[in-house]
Design an enzyme around this catalytic site. Structure first.
Site, PDB file in Angstrom:
ATOM      1  CG  ASN A  89     118.800   0.957  35.185  1.00  0.00           C
ATOM      2  OD1 ASN A  89     118.573   0.416  34.113  1.00  0.00           O
ATOM      3  ND2 ASN A  89     119.268   0.300  36.221  1.00  0.00           N
ATOM      4  CG  ASP A  90     113.878   1.904  36.615  1.00  0.00           C
ATOM      5  OD1 ASP A  90     114.476   0.834  36.455  1.00  0.00           O
ATOM      6  OD2 ASP A  90     113.604   2.391  37.721  1.00  0.00           O
TER       7      ASP A  90
END
Lengths: 461, 108
Positions: A387-388
């Site tokens: 995600n990040d």
């Protein structure tokens, strides 16, 4: 053995450690470097048996050898059998026990010297106990976080800052008490408070930042070893401990930089970033979620697919399934590559190790700098539990915790598929705009389950 | 006697400070993929506290001291031996990596 010979061999061991760190800094010499370090440590351990007591056997030699044998029987199988995904926590655990050992060594020497201990030695003992205990309990907490035996999210409690500050004051005051009045009770209290401080100090750290903390605690343990080397007046321990302390500090800084984090933000960020996290969770804009069949169709008709693995892949142990999917796609004539973000997962290099375990060919693992220019020619990006590292906020939102971190530009590809467990933001706790774009499809569930479903859907096509 | 003690202290201080500089210099440029193995290797190196644990176990005077010292020996051994083994396993996974880079470059 004469003192001079002993010291010279100790010096050789110290040089081995320098060469080991040097070797470990470059891919070609890394394995040799580690071996040199192991040789240095073995030699240093062996000569203690010959130097101390002038060639006579050590007191309690049988017990010492038994303790070494026991430690080896615990350590080696653990190191050999541990799964690739669990290596980070094993390193944390090894680091913790090292810190604990250094604290114990200083305590025993302190008890042994009794009234004879000079002030300088007592100060060094207190330092060793404080930092060793912090490293020990802190490492245990990082282990629990990484092993998912406790929440990986930052733990914030009311008056957290005040409680941490008070504990730190308690640690320092009790340390001063040991120095001024001596005795074992103050030292015991000092040790217990330090253990508590270690716990409180690591609790607020979020899962993604845990590797940075492990590295920091590693540097702490190094300094502890150096201080106990001073207590024992052993040059080798001072050299080895200081080397690890200094290189560990630099390494911590490098790791924080690679993740676009400041060290200060890592340690104390949870208390200030709380508002931001809850704001992110409140976001209820629509997203497009699809079924395994939808995903299979998208993949089947793509020319080129890039798989972006992340932390979720490691958690779900889905490395073999993702490889099965990649092989299947390749057999259908789809060009498949893996886009590897340097800090994806829980440790830098985590993904390389994980996928290597599943025998993914090296040439399919493409590093960030090389894969980024290819995204515009990529039809589908399959983000598996990351995600990040693909969050455009790192480029577009100044002030967000990951701002400035280089990311994989998956938004440039034709379609993006996210395999996610839930809508929860990533470890940095920031909402990902990309999830709401029209080109994005989400498939919720455990990465391994989802991948298995996609594989069977693909076979059915 | 007093002067001799001082010079020994200063020598240890000098060793400490010089070691800091060596430690800083030796790892100043490392690629991100090697961060974890380097940390793990450094972690194994501080397992050399085993030497200290053996020394205190040798001259322990009471059962309490001996017990704590032996606990230190066990912990330090786990740190040192386990640390080097796990680092080697990590690095085994990385072999052949430079070649992979070259292949990927040819794709363009």
């Amino acid at each position: 053995m004469s003192r001079n010979l002993y010291d010279l061999i100790g010096l050789a061991a110290g040089i081995c450690f320098i060469l080991a760190l040097k070797g470990l800094s470059s891919p070609k010499s890394a394995r040799r470097g580690n071996l040199i370090g192991a040789v240095g440590a073995s030699v240093a351990t062996l000569i203690v048996f010959f130097y101390t007591n002038d060639g006579e056997a050590l007191n309690n030699q049988t017990l010492i050898l038994a303790a070494i044998a026991f430690g080896t029987l615990v350590g080696v199988p653990a190191a050999q059998k541990v799964q690739m995904t669990q290596m980070p926590q094993l390193v944390a655990l090894f680091n913790g026990v090292g810190g604990g050992a250094a604290a114990l060594v200083a305590i025993v020497e302190y008890l042994n010297l009794g009234e004879k201990a000079s002030t300088a030695v007592v100060v060094a003992t207190v330092f060793t106990v404080i930092v060793g205990c912090v490293s020990f309990s802190g490492s245990i907490i990082t282990f629990l976080k990484l092993q998912e035996l406790m929440t990986t999210r930052p733990v914030v409690f009311p008056f957290g800052r005040q409680i941490i500050a008070l504990t730190l004051i308690g640690v320092l005051v009790s340390g001063g008490w040991v120095i001024s009045s001596g005795g074992t009770t103050p030292l015991l209290i000092n040790g217990l408070l330090s253990l508590l401080f270690g716990v409180l100090f690591v609790l607020p750290v979020g899962g993604a930042d845990v590797p940075i903390v492990i590295s920091l605690l590693n540097a702490f343990t190094g300094l502890t070893v150096a201080a106990s080397g001073y207590v024992l007046q052993t040059t080798l321990l001072i050299v080895a401990g200081t080397l690890v302390g200094a290189s560990g500090t630099i390494l911590t800084k490098l790791m924080a930089q690679a993740m676009g984090r400041s060290l200060f933000g890592t340690l104390f960020g949870a208390f200030t970033a709380k508002a931001q996290v809850s704001a992110g969770l409140a976001d209820a804009r629509p997203v497009k979620s699809g079924s395994a069949d939808d995903v299979a169709i998208l993949l089947n008709y793509a020319q080129r697919v890039v798989i972006v693995p992340g932390f979720g892949l490691a958690v779900a142990q889905a490395q073999h399934t993702v490889r099965e999917l990649a092989d299947l796609l390749a057999s259908k004539g789809v060009e498949v590559a893996y886009g590897i973000h340097p800090v994806a997962g829980r440790m830098p290099g985590h993904m390389n190790v994980l996928l290597a375990e599943a025998n993914v060919p090296y040439e399919q693992l493409v590093e960030m700098e090389e894969i980024n220019p290819t995204f515009p020619q990529t039809d589908v990006v399959l983000v598996v539990g990351a995600n990040d590292v693909v969050n455009p906020a790192a480029k577009t939102t100044p002030g967000c915790p990951i701002y400035g971190m280089p990311i994989l530009d998956v938004a440039l590809a034709g379609n993006v598929i996210f395999l996610k467990r839930s809508m929860r933001p990533g470890f940095a706790g920031i909402e990902n705009e990309l999830l709401h774009e029209t080109k994005t499809t989400l498939l919720f569930g455990d990465a391994k389950d989802s991948l298995t479903k996609v594989v069977s859907a693909l076979k059915a096509l | 006697m007093a002067t001799e003690f001082m010079s020994n202290e200063i020598a240890l201080l000098a060793i400490f400070i010089l070691s800091i500089f060596v430690g800083f210099e030796v790892v100043s440029k490392v690629s991100t993929t090697l961060h974890t193995p380097l940390m793990s290797g450094a972690n194994a190196i501080h397992g050399v506290i085993l030497v200290g644990a053996i020394v205190v176990a040798d001259h322990a005077k009471t059962d309490l001291e001996l017990g704590l010292a032996l606990a230190a020996v066990v912990l330090a051994t786990i740190n040192m031996v386990g640390g080097f083994v796990v680092t080697d396993r990590m690095l085994q996974m990385f072999k052949g990596k430079p070649k992979a880079k070259k292949d990927a470059g040819d794709d363009k």
